[in-house]
Design an enzyme around this catalytic site. Structure first.
Site, PDB file in Angstrom:
ATOM      1  N   GLN A  75      40.795 -22.333  -4.005  1.00  0.00           N
ATOM      2  CA  GLN A  75      40.782 -23.733  -4.430  1.00  0.00           C
ATOM      3  C   GLN A  75      40.829 -24.635  -3.209  1.00  0.00           C
ATOM      4  OE1 GLN A  75      43.732 -24.200  -7.982  1.00  0.00           O
ATOM      5  NE2 GLN A  75      44.300 -22.360  -6.873  1.00  0.00           N
ATOM      6  N   ASP A 107      39.526 -26.221   2.946  1.00  0.00           N
ATOM      7  CA  ASP A 107      39.707 -26.281   4.398  1.00  0.00           C
ATOM      8  C   ASP A 107      38.874 -25.292   5.204  1.00  0.00           C
ATOM      9  OD1 ASP A 107      41.109 -23.825   4.033  1.00  0.00           O
ATOM     10  OD2 ASP A 107      43.049 -24.826   3.930  1.00  0.00           O
ATOM     11  N   HIS A 158      36.531 -25.614  -5.248  1.00  0.00           N
ATOM     12  CA  HIS A 158      36.686 -27.073  -5.167  1.00  0.00           C
ATOM     13  C   HIS A 158      35.914 -27.689  -4.011  1.00  0.00           C
ATOM     14  CE1 HIS A 158      40.716 -26.746  -7.601  1.00  0.00           C
ATOM     15  NE2 HIS A 158      39.643 -26.578  -8.338  1.00  0.00           N
ATOM     16  N   CYS A 213      25.920 -37.250  -1.335  1.00  0.00           N
ATOM     17  CA  CYS A 213      25.664 -38.622  -1.768  1.00  0.00           C
ATOM     18  C   CYS A 213      26.371 -38.848  -3.107  1.00  0.00           C
ATOM     19  CB  CYS A 213      24.159 -38.836  -1.892  1.00  0.00           C
ATOM     20  SG  CYS A 213      23.766 -40.432  -2.625  1.00  0.00           S
ATOM     21  N   ASN A 268      54.259 -16.125  -3.940  1.00  0.00           N
ATOM     22  CA  ASN A 268      54.620 -17.542  -3.914  1.00  0.00           C
ATOM     23  C   ASN A 268      56.129 -17.634  -3.668  1.00  0.00           C
ATOM     24  OD1 ASN A 268      55.070 -20.361  -4.654  1.00  0.00           O
ATOM     25  ND2 ASN A 268      53.093 -20.264  -5.700  1.00  0.00           N
ATOM     26  N   PRO A 269      56.566 -18.585  -2.861  1.00  0.00           N
ATOM     27  CA  PRO A 269      58.022 -18.703  -2.659  1.00  0.00           C
ATOM     28  C   PRO A 269      58.764 -19.176  -3.906  1.00  0.00           C
ATOM     29  CG  PRO A 269      56.795 -19.998  -1.013  1.00  0.00           C
ATOM     30  CD  PRO A 269      55.805 -19.524  -2.026  1.00  0.00           C
TER      31      PRO A 269
END
Ligand code: OAD
Length: 249
Positions: free
Chosen positions: A106, A109, A124, A132, A218-219
């Site tokens: 997702q 970067d 994403h 445009c 995941n924390p």
């Protein structure tokens, strides 16, 4: 050496050894250790008065295109300075060990690709691409007139980042490929995502329905935690390299 706060179950390592098709879903948590704030923590400094929901929408762009362009320009610089972390690198290495490997992200970067991952589905979009706003077509270059945002060289429309905003559909081919990779894998890893944004959040549940072993890293707990086959609580930049060490051992 201090003992890790998490432990990797040996049957998870066995599942990874036997996996024929592994599918991974990542969210902004995997880039946290690269210094890229997670989506819901992203508002620091100058931008702390804005919520992502107020900036990452077509309505916000129509209302104030300069503000939205500048917010993305700030995030683009942050990402350009960031480097892939141990978690990104471990996933690139894992891709080499599993016969079929699909990485769904997702994140916008591009850090997975910079770490060496090859089969990446960007759900994403990518912050480094521009399109445009009017024509919805990718634009490679434009006239540097100083206008913010710049204009499309073809139609004069405003340029925007090629990312998916709230209230926008996902690119059809990416979500189609992602859903099929989730349904057809034997092992699914959900890493660094809060599971708050659909349709990405439904992918681990599709994998469960398809009979896959589902692993969460995941924390903090998420809506997936109670259903996951294994839930590893901690930062992905530590857990993933530890998994790779045990796989190699
Ligand atoms: P969120 O900011 O919602 O969630 C980040 C998750 O990463 C949280 O569950 C954190 O607990 C976890 N996390 C934090 N540090 C971590 C670490 N070191 N290792 C592992 N996990 C860690 O971000 P996303 O789930 O990516 O969409 O958000 C999904 C989408 O929501 C984004 O792609 C964006 C946003 O709307 C669009 O822009 C369309």
């Amino acid at each position: 050496m201090a003992e890790a706060a998490f432990s990797i179950p040996s049957n998870l390592i066995q599942a990874l050894r036997g996996a024929r098709h592994a599918t991974v879903l990542t969210g902004s948590g995997i880039s946290a250790e690269s210094g890229v704030p997670t989506f819901r923590d992203a508002q620091t400094g100058l931008w702390s008065n804005f919520r992502p929901e107020d900036l990452a929408t077509p309505e916000a762009f129509r209302r104030d295109p300069k503000l939205v362009w500048e917010w993305y320009a700030w995030r683009r610089e942050l990402v350009a300075r960031a480097r892939p972390n141990e978690g990104h690198l471990a996933l690139a290495e894992l891709e080499q060990r599993v016969p079929k490997f699909t990485l769904i992200t997702q994140n916008v970067d591009g850090l997975h690709q910079r770490a060496g991952s090859r089969n990446v589905i960007e759900l994403h979009g990518n912050i480094n691409r521009v399109k445009c706003f009017e024509e919805d077509a990718v634009v490679e270059s434009w006239n540097q007139t100083g206008e913010v945002p710049p204009r499309c060289p073809r139609c004069g429309g405003r340029l925007r980042p090629d990312v998916v905003w709230f209230n926008e559909p996902l690119p059809e081919d990416s979500i189609g490929k992602a859903a099929s990779a989730a349904r057809n894998c034997d092992l699914f890893l959900s890493i660094g995502t809060s599971g708050a944004v659909y349709p990405a959040a439904s992918l681990p549940f599709e994998a469960l329905e398809g009979g896959a072993t589902v692993v969460e890293i995941n924390p903090v707990p998420t809506p997936l935690t109670a259903r996951a086959t294994f839930a590893l609580r901690g930062p992905s930049g530590e857990i993933l390299p530890e998994i790779m060490r045990q796989l190699a051992g």
